[in-house]
Design a protein around this motif. Structure first.
Motif, mmCIF file in Angstrom:
data_model
loop_
_atom_site.group_PDB
_atom_site.id
_atom_site.type_symbol
_atom_site.label_atom_id
_atom_site.label_comp_id
_atom_site.label_asym_id
_atom_site.label_seq_id
_atom_site.Cartn_x
_atom_site.Cartn_y
_atom_site.Cartn_z
ATOM 1 N N ALA A 4 7.409 -50.160 -34.091
ATOM 2 C CA ALA A 4 7.731 -50.951 -35.121
ATOM 3 C C ALA A 4 6.962 -50.599 -36.287
ATOM 4 N N VAL A 5 5.832 -50.124 -36.530
ATOM 5 C CA VAL A 5 5.074 -49.824 -37.414
ATOM 6 C C VAL A 5 5.197 -48.280 -37.902
ATOM 7 N N GLY A 6 5.809 -47.694 -37.149
ATOM 8 C CA GLY A 6 6.120 -46.116 -37.683
ATOM 9 C C GLY A 6 4.975 -45.330 -37.204
ATOM 10 N N PHE A 7 4.334 -45.575 -36.332
ATOM 11 C CA PHE A 7 3.177 -44.722 -35.772
ATOM 12 C C PHE A 7 3.518 -43.890 -34.768
ATOM 13 N N MET A 8 3.118 -42.634 -34.821
ATOM 14 C CA MET A 8 3.343 -41.529 -33.605
ATOM 15 C C MET A 8 1.886 -40.876 -33.391
ATOM 16 N N HIS A 9 1.741 -40.923 -31.969
ATOM 17 C CA HIS A 9 0.511 -40.634 -31.588
ATOM 18 C C HIS A 9 0.197 -39.049 -31.410
ATOM 19 N N GLY A 10 1.330 -38.385 -31.263
ATOM 20 C CA GLY A 10 1.511 -37.052 -31.378
ATOM 21 C C GLY A 10 1.023 -36.272 -30.199
ATOM 22 N N GLY A 19 -5.669 -38.015 -32.403
ATOM 23 C CA GLY A 19 -5.822 -36.269 -32.874
ATOM 24 C C GLY A 19 -4.744 -36.057 -33.806
ATOM 25 N N PRO A 20 -3.387 -35.430 -33.455
ATOM 26 C CA PRO A 20 -2.489 -35.266 -34.650
ATOM 27 C C PRO A 20 -1.577 -36.540 -34.501
ATOM 28 N N PHE A 21 -1.972 -37.607 -34.814
ATOM 29 C CA PHE A 21 -1.336 -38.957 -35.154
ATOM 30 C C PHE A 21 -0.574 -38.675 -36.547
ATOM 31 N N GLY A 22 0.180 -39.563 -36.595
ATOM 32 C CA GLY A 22 0.797 -39.870 -38.149
ATOM 33 C C GLY A 22 1.583 -41.063 -38.273
ATOM 34 N N PHE A 23 1.785 -41.669 -39.497
ATOM 35 C CA PHE A 23 2.548 -42.420 -39.784
ATOM 36 C C PHE A 23 3.788 -42.346 -40.498
ATOM 37 N N MET A 24 4.837 -42.731 -40.138
ATOM 38 C CA MET A 24 6.247 -42.377 -40.739
ATOM 39 C C MET A 24 6.174 -42.499 -42.121
ATOM 40 N N ASP A 25 6.485 -41.479 -42.959
ATOM 41 C CA ASP A 25 6.874 -41.507 -44.311
ATOM 42 C C ASP A 25 8.496 -41.714 -44.599
ATOM 43 N N GLN A 48 20.199 -42.195 -41.894
ATOM 44 C CA GLN A 48 21.175 -41.770 -42.751
ATOM 45 C C GLN A 48 20.581 -41.641 -44.212
ATOM 46 N N GLN A 49 19.579 -42.622 -44.659
ATOM 47 C CA GLN A 49 19.311 -42.576 -46.016
ATOM 48 C C GLN A 49 17.611 -42.191 -46.205
ATOM 49 N N HIS A 50 17.043 -42.340 -45.182
ATOM 50 C CA HIS A 50 15.606 -41.611 -45.140
ATOM 51 C C HIS A 50 14.705 -42.229 -46.121
ATOM 52 N N PRO A 51 14.793 -43.511 -46.294
ATOM 53 C CA PRO A 51 13.837 -44.232 -47.046
ATOM 54 C C PRO A 51 12.622 -44.160 -46.520
ATOM 55 N N ASP A 52 11.350 -44.348 -47.511
ATOM 56 C CA ASP A 52 10.093 -44.669 -46.866
ATOM 57 C C ASP A 52 10.072 -45.707 -46.079
ATOM 58 N N TYR A 53 9.630 -45.542 -44.783
ATOM 59 C CA TYR A 53 9.678 -46.494 -43.738
ATOM 60 C C TYR A 53 8.871 -48.080 -44.215
ATOM 61 N N THR A 54 7.709 -47.631 -44.272
ATOM 62 C CA THR A 54 6.830 -48.892 -44.744
ATOM 63 C C THR A 54 7.338 -49.438 -46.036
ATOM 64 N N ARG A 66 8.508 -32.991 -27.563
ATOM 65 C CA ARG A 66 8.040 -33.754 -26.858
ATOM 66 C C ARG A 66 7.794 -35.303 -27.143
ATOM 67 N N TYR A 67 6.899 -35.342 -27.915
ATOM 68 C CA TYR A 67 6.253 -36.377 -28.581
ATOM 69 C C TYR A 67 6.699 -36.862 -29.957
ATOM 70 N N SER A 68 7.938 -36.626 -30.133
ATOM 71 C CA SER A 68 8.656 -37.144 -31.484
ATOM 72 C C SER A 68 8.561 -38.698 -31.417
ATOM 73 N N TYR A 69 8.954 -39.070 -32.575
ATOM 74 C CA TYR A 69 8.922 -40.501 -32.642
ATOM 75 C C TYR A 69 9.906 -41.375 -31.901
ATOM 76 N N GLN A 70 11.280 -40.603 -31.751
ATOM 77 C CA GLN A 70 12.217 -41.463 -30.797
ATOM 78 C C GLN A 70 11.924 -41.353 -29.454
ATOM 79 N N SER A 71 11.182 -40.326 -29.162
ATOM 80 C CA SER A 71 10.629 -39.924 -27.620
ATOM 81 C C SER A 71 9.553 -40.793 -27.010
#
Length: 493
Positions: free
Chosen positions: A239-245, A262-268, A361-367, A284-289
């Motif tokens: 929901a917040v767009g966080f990826m553990h990595g 470690g290699p975490f990231g928040f969605m831009d 489709q539109q790739h806006p900044d998620y946050t 393997r550890y993509s957002y959707q996975s």
């Protein structure tokens, strides 16, 4: 409040049999200096705020001086890494000092405090870059309301450490009620050690989940508890767009905490297939996975606990009846809240699916998309609609493509009739304005490398209030600047 010398230690984990750990002191860090500390976390363990300014603070949390009552040790565990059995792992660069016996109890661990028997020929150190990232993200996640380990401090040193390049050393002091992982159970199962497996499960149940003891099978109840908490945790990540990595089973907390940054990231810019870890060659550890991997990891834990639970069908039932229902229900509730919906109505699942279709489709900044959405009025006349929707339209690649969705959203809001002011306030309370974007962390790291720690402090203070308007910190709400477009993180992060 306590001084460093009067912090009360309990050390429950150290009372387990010695097969669970190796006792050893941290390795001293040359000429340590304080980079940053969290006063909020200091308060969690009852440490007087003035203690942070003492020279002894850096010495203690670099691992150079032991506190009275601490019993430093490194825990053993195993795990699956990128889906493959990795065998014995363990605290290869972490030393558990012990547990502070205040409130609910917090274990204090030094990450980067030197080699242990589980280092696998590595140096047991962490670098300034990764330590600042873990420190800031631990506290950012806590402020977002996401279950997580906490971070007390970062202590640096000019000692050289080689990773992809030569960097400088640092130690992050992190806290959790427990650092027991899925892999802690896999370790004893793989070695066919039922007594140790049961002892660890009993430790977790009796210390952290006593309600499980009343169940017909306490170990089945434990797996269900872990399944539910893990489902809710990953729903919050999504929901917040966080990826553990790097969602290896040795990085999964038995308490349902976000563990091992470690290699975490928040969605831009939104992309469901985004891979935040450039070491993850196959995604393997993509957002959707992440939801699927959480499920996979629970099956690894379930296989480990099977000797205590019973037949495979019982293990499967415990997982299927806990994880997916918790994830799906919690995720839907979180997304409704992000969209300003106070009620669950038929068709919401389709509408939320259409929302993610628009994002993909539109790739806006998620946050920014959800934050700006909270500014829009629910009902305006047709002549004013384009101007009213501009804050969201401006985030889209094709503004016209959002028209259909921007017509559906007010219609769904209208089914509830909530006043705009109430709905907008509720949306701002769940849609953060400030997250730890990679470029923000990198900016703080670059300043810290030049011995300017003010940017780390500024980011920490900003992220402590992620939902508030902070005019003085407006720069931290921006998407990545041009210089940051090539930033990437890896397992060395």
């Amino acid at each position: 409040m306590h001084t460093l010398e009067t912090l009360p230690f309990d050390n429950a984990f150290a009372r387990l049999p010695e097969a669970f750990y190796t006792r050893l002191p941290p390795e001293p860090l040359p000429a340590p200096y304080l980079v940053a500390a969290s006063q909020e976390v200091a308060a969690l363990i009852g440490l007087d705020a003035a203690e942070v300014a003492r020279p002894e603070f850096a010495e203690v949390f670099a691992g150079n001086a032991l506190l009275p009552g601490s019993e430093p040790l490194a825990a053993v565990y195993s795990g699956h890494q990128f889906g493959m059995w990795a065998g014995q792992l363990g605290d290869g660069r972490a030393h558990l000092l012990g547990e502070i016996a205040t409130g609910s109890g917090w274990e204090v661990q030094l990450k980067g405090a030197g080699p242990t028997p589980y280092s696998r020929f590595a140096d047991g150190r962490a670098v300034l870059r990764s330590s600042i990232r873990e420190f800031l993200c631990s506290e950012a996640m806590a402020a977002l309301g996401i279950p997580t380990t906490r971070a007390l401090s970062v202590v640096g040193s000019d000692a050289p450490i080689r990773r992809e390049t030569v960097e400088t050393a640092a130690v992050v002091a992190r806290l959790a009620p427990s650092f027991v992982r899925f892999g802690s159970f896999e370790h004893w199962s793989a070695r066919n050690k039922p007594d140790e497996l049961r002892a660890l499960a009993d430790y977790v149940i009796d210390r952290f989940r006593p309600a499980c003891r009343a169940a017909t099978n306490p170990y089945d109840a434990l797996l269900r508890d872990v399944g539910r908490r893990t489902g809710e945790l990953i729903a919050r990540w999504q929901a917040v767009g966080f990826m553990h990595g790097v969602m290896n089973t040795d990085n999964m907390s038995i308490l349902g905490l976000t563990l091992d940054y470690g290699p975490f990231g928040f969605m831009d810019a939104f992309d469901a297939g985004h891979i935040c870890n450039h070491s993850d060659d196959h995604g393997r550890y993509s957002y959707q996975s992440q939801p699927q991997i959480g499920h996979w990891n629970l099956y690894a834990l379930g296989r480990a606990l099977a000797p205590l639970i019973g037949p495979a069908a019982a293990v499967q039932a415990a997982i299927e009846e806990s994880y997916a229902p918790a994830f799906e229900s919690h995720f839907m509730d979180l997304m409704r809240a992000k969209l300003g919906l106070a009620q669950a109505l038929p068709g919401d699942e389709d509408f939320i699916g259409e929302t993610f279709g628009l994002l993909q489709q539109q790739h806006p900044d998620y946050t920014l998309f959800f934050r700006q959405l909270g500014r829009l009025p629910a009902q305006v006349d047709d002549a004013s609609r384009a101007q009213a929707d501009a804050p969201v339209r401006d985030l889209l690649i094709d503004r016209a493509a959002g028209d259909a969705w921007l017509a559906l959203w007010p219609a769904r809001l209208g089914a509830e009739g909530r006043p705009d002011a109430d709905r907008q306030a509720a949306m701002n309370a769940v849609n953060p304005k400030y997250i730890l974007r990679n470029w923000i962390a990198e900016s703080a790291i670059r300043s810290a490398r030049a011995k300017d720690f003010s940017e780390v402090a500024a980011v920490l203070a900003c992220l402590a209030r992620p939902f508030d308007e902070q005019p003085e910190n407006e720069r931290f709400a921006a998407p990545p600047p041009q210089w940051a477009t090539g930033l990437s993180v890896s397992c060395s992060s």
